[in-house]
Design a protein around this motif. Sequence first.
Motif, short mmCIF file in Angstrom:
data_model
loop_
_atom_site.label_atom_id
_atom_site.label_comp_id
_atom_site.label_asym_id
_atom_site.label_seq_id
_atom_site.Cartn_x
_atom_site.Cartn_y
_atom_site.Cartn_z
N HIS A 126 25.22 -80.91 -16.33
CA HIS A 126 24.94 -79.59 -15.74
C HIS A 126 24.11 -78.75 -16.69
O HIS A 126 23.25 -77.99 -16.26
CB HIS A 126 26.25 -78.87 -15.39
CG HIS A 126 27.01 -79.55 -14.28
ND1 HIS A 126 28.26 -79.15 -13.86
CD2 HIS A 126 26.69 -80.62 -13.51
CE1 HIS A 126 28.67 -79.93 -12.87
NE2 HIS A 126 27.74 -80.84 -12.66
N SER A 127 24.32 -78.92 -18.02
CA SER A 127 23.51 -78.13 -18.97
C SER A 127 22.05 -78.58 -18.89
O SER A 127 21.15 -77.87 -19.28
CB SER A 127 24.04 -78.32 -20.39
OG SER A 127 23.69 -79.62 -20.87
N HIS A 158 18.53 -82.86 -9.19
CA HIS A 158 18.35 -81.71 -10.10
C HIS A 158 18.87 -80.48 -9.37
O HIS A 158 18.59 -80.28 -8.21
CB HIS A 158 16.87 -81.57 -10.48
CG HIS A 158 16.51 -82.50 -11.60
ND1 HIS A 158 15.88 -83.70 -11.39
CD2 HIS A 158 16.78 -82.44 -12.92
CE1 HIS A 158 15.72 -84.31 -12.54
NE2 HIS A 158 16.25 -83.58 -13.50
N ALA A 159 19.66 -79.65 -10.09
CA ALA A 159 20.35 -78.51 -9.47
C ALA A 159 19.35 -77.59 -8.79
O ALA A 159 18.16 -77.60 -9.10
CB ALA A 159 21.09 -77.73 -10.56
N GLY A 160 19.88 -76.82 -7.81
CA GLY A 160 19.02 -75.83 -7.16
C GLY A 160 18.31 -76.45 -5.98
O GLY A 160 17.81 -75.81 -5.11
N LYS A 161 18.30 -77.80 -5.94
CA LYS A 161 17.64 -78.45 -4.79
C LYS A 161 18.68 -78.66 -3.70
O LYS A 161 19.33 -79.69 -3.65
CB LYS A 161 17.05 -79.80 -5.21
CG LYS A 161 15.83 -79.69 -6.09
CD LYS A 161 14.80 -80.70 -5.65
CE LYS A 161 13.51 -80.59 -6.47
NZ LYS A 161 13.22 -79.26 -6.96
N ALA A 187 29.33 -77.04 -8.44
CA ALA A 187 30.74 -77.00 -8.02
C ALA A 187 31.14 -78.23 -7.19
O ALA A 187 32.32 -78.53 -7.05
CB ALA A 187 31.03 -75.72 -7.23
N VAL A 188 30.12 -78.99 -6.68
CA VAL A 188 30.50 -80.21 -5.95
C VAL A 188 31.13 -81.21 -6.93
O VAL A 188 32.03 -81.97 -6.59
CB VAL A 188 29.31 -80.87 -5.21
CG1 VAL A 188 28.71 -79.94 -4.19
CG2 VAL A 188 28.26 -81.38 -6.17
N ASP A 245 36.53 -72.66 -1.49
CA ASP A 245 35.38 -71.85 -1.91
C ASP A 245 34.88 -72.35 -3.26
O ASP A 245 35.57 -72.21 -4.28
CB ASP A 245 35.81 -70.38 -2.01
CG ASP A 245 34.66 -69.50 -2.52
OD1 ASP A 245 34.86 -68.30 -2.69
OD2 ASP A 245 33.56 -70.06 -2.74
N PRO A 246 33.65 -72.92 -3.32
CA PRO A 246 33.14 -73.48 -4.58
C PRO A 246 33.21 -72.48 -5.74
O PRO A 246 33.44 -72.85 -6.89
CB PRO A 246 31.68 -73.82 -4.25
CG PRO A 246 31.62 -73.94 -2.77
CD PRO A 246 32.68 -73.00 -2.22
N LYS A 247 33.04 -71.19 -5.41
CA LYS A 247 33.03 -70.17 -6.48
C LYS A 247 34.43 -69.96 -7.07
O LYS A 247 34.57 -69.44 -8.16
CB LYS A 247 32.50 -68.85 -5.93
CG LYS A 247 31.07 -68.97 -5.39
CD LYS A 247 30.22 -67.76 -5.58
CE LYS A 247 28.77 -68.01 -5.14
NZ LYS A 247 28.40 -69.44 -4.97
N GLN A 248 35.46 -70.35 -6.29
CA GLN A 248 36.83 -70.15 -6.79
C GLN A 248 37.31 -71.33 -7.64
O GLN A 248 38.35 -71.28 -8.26
CB GLN A 248 37.80 -69.96 -5.61
CG GLN A 248 37.49 -68.73 -4.75
CD GLN A 248 37.44 -67.45 -5.58
OE1 GLN A 248 38.31 -67.24 -6.42
NE2 GLN A 248 36.42 -66.64 -5.38
#
Length: 281
Positions: A126-127, A158-161, A187-188, A245-248
């Motif tokens: 992730h970094s 790649h993230a964001g996609k 978060a997946v 909720d992915p954010k939780q």
Amino acid sequence: MVIKQWALSDFDIGRPLGKGKFGNVYLAREKEKGIVVALKILFKSQLVKSNVEHQLIREIEIQAHLSHPNILRMYNYFHDEKKIILILEYALGGELFKELQRKKRFDEPTSAKYIFQVSDALNYCHSKKVIHRDIKPENILIGSNGEVKIADFGWSVHAGKSRRETMCGTLDYLPPEMITRAKYDEAVDYWSVGVLCYEFLVGKPPFETKTKEDTYKRIRNISYVFPSFVSAGARDLIGKLLVRDPKQRINLVQVMEHHWVMSHVRREAIDRASQSSDPNE
Ligand SMILES: CS(=O)(=O)NCc1cccc(-c2cn3c(Cl)cnc3c(Nc3ccc(N4CCOCC4)cc3)n2)c1
């Protein structure tokens, strides 16, 4: 400097390690230096037939740039007119899911150690803005010191996609239901670590049922139960990852620092992990 052009003749090919859909993995030894590697030999005809060549190119791009003790190294790759060959680190311990089948389920110290290592490896990915998206025992190998090695980045992105952005063409014509579909984000992988931890401790994944429909229903309802032998600490960790909720969901650093994980993971592993994460953090 001359970039070495590899060829199969540079290797003594040993026994097949495993058979895959697109080709096989062989134990091999590089002739000049005697280094033992795994050669993943893929047939272009198979890749084209299954239309996955773009996925392989992404896997090569991603895995070639990752370097972490719990990620299987890809040293290099080459191809001839029929085959693509990946030169990979040899994982001495074999497949983690075979180990899980043999032992039925892992004890808490082993499960916590593996979860710490998988979380450390994913946190590193992730970094680098890489999301694995396909974490499961089948994609994890065991190294020479019993450490886990995440392999098979075929599904990583790649993230964001989100699927939306990877769709070709403009967003304007997408119907509402395409707009609301969740973006892929890190978060997946947090969710998958929760499922993996449950499967390590129980011997089967939390939402497993006979039919695909029932599994989807149970995932949607987050309906799973713990057998009595799962400790409160493990239940607490899994409960903080299997959250709708992915954010939780707690993130991977919080997993590595969770009291249940810390209680089983030895000091030096924690110190090494803090060194391997990005120094600028
Ligand atoms: C789709 S696929 O072809 O990529 N996957 C199929 C498959 C299936 C099975 C294995 C392996 C496998 C892959 N490896 C890679 Cl890549 C590096 N090291 C190993 C690696 N190492 C390995 C090391 C030891 C053993 N032994 C240990 C003694 O008991 C018998 C098995 C097996 C595999 N195995 C792969």
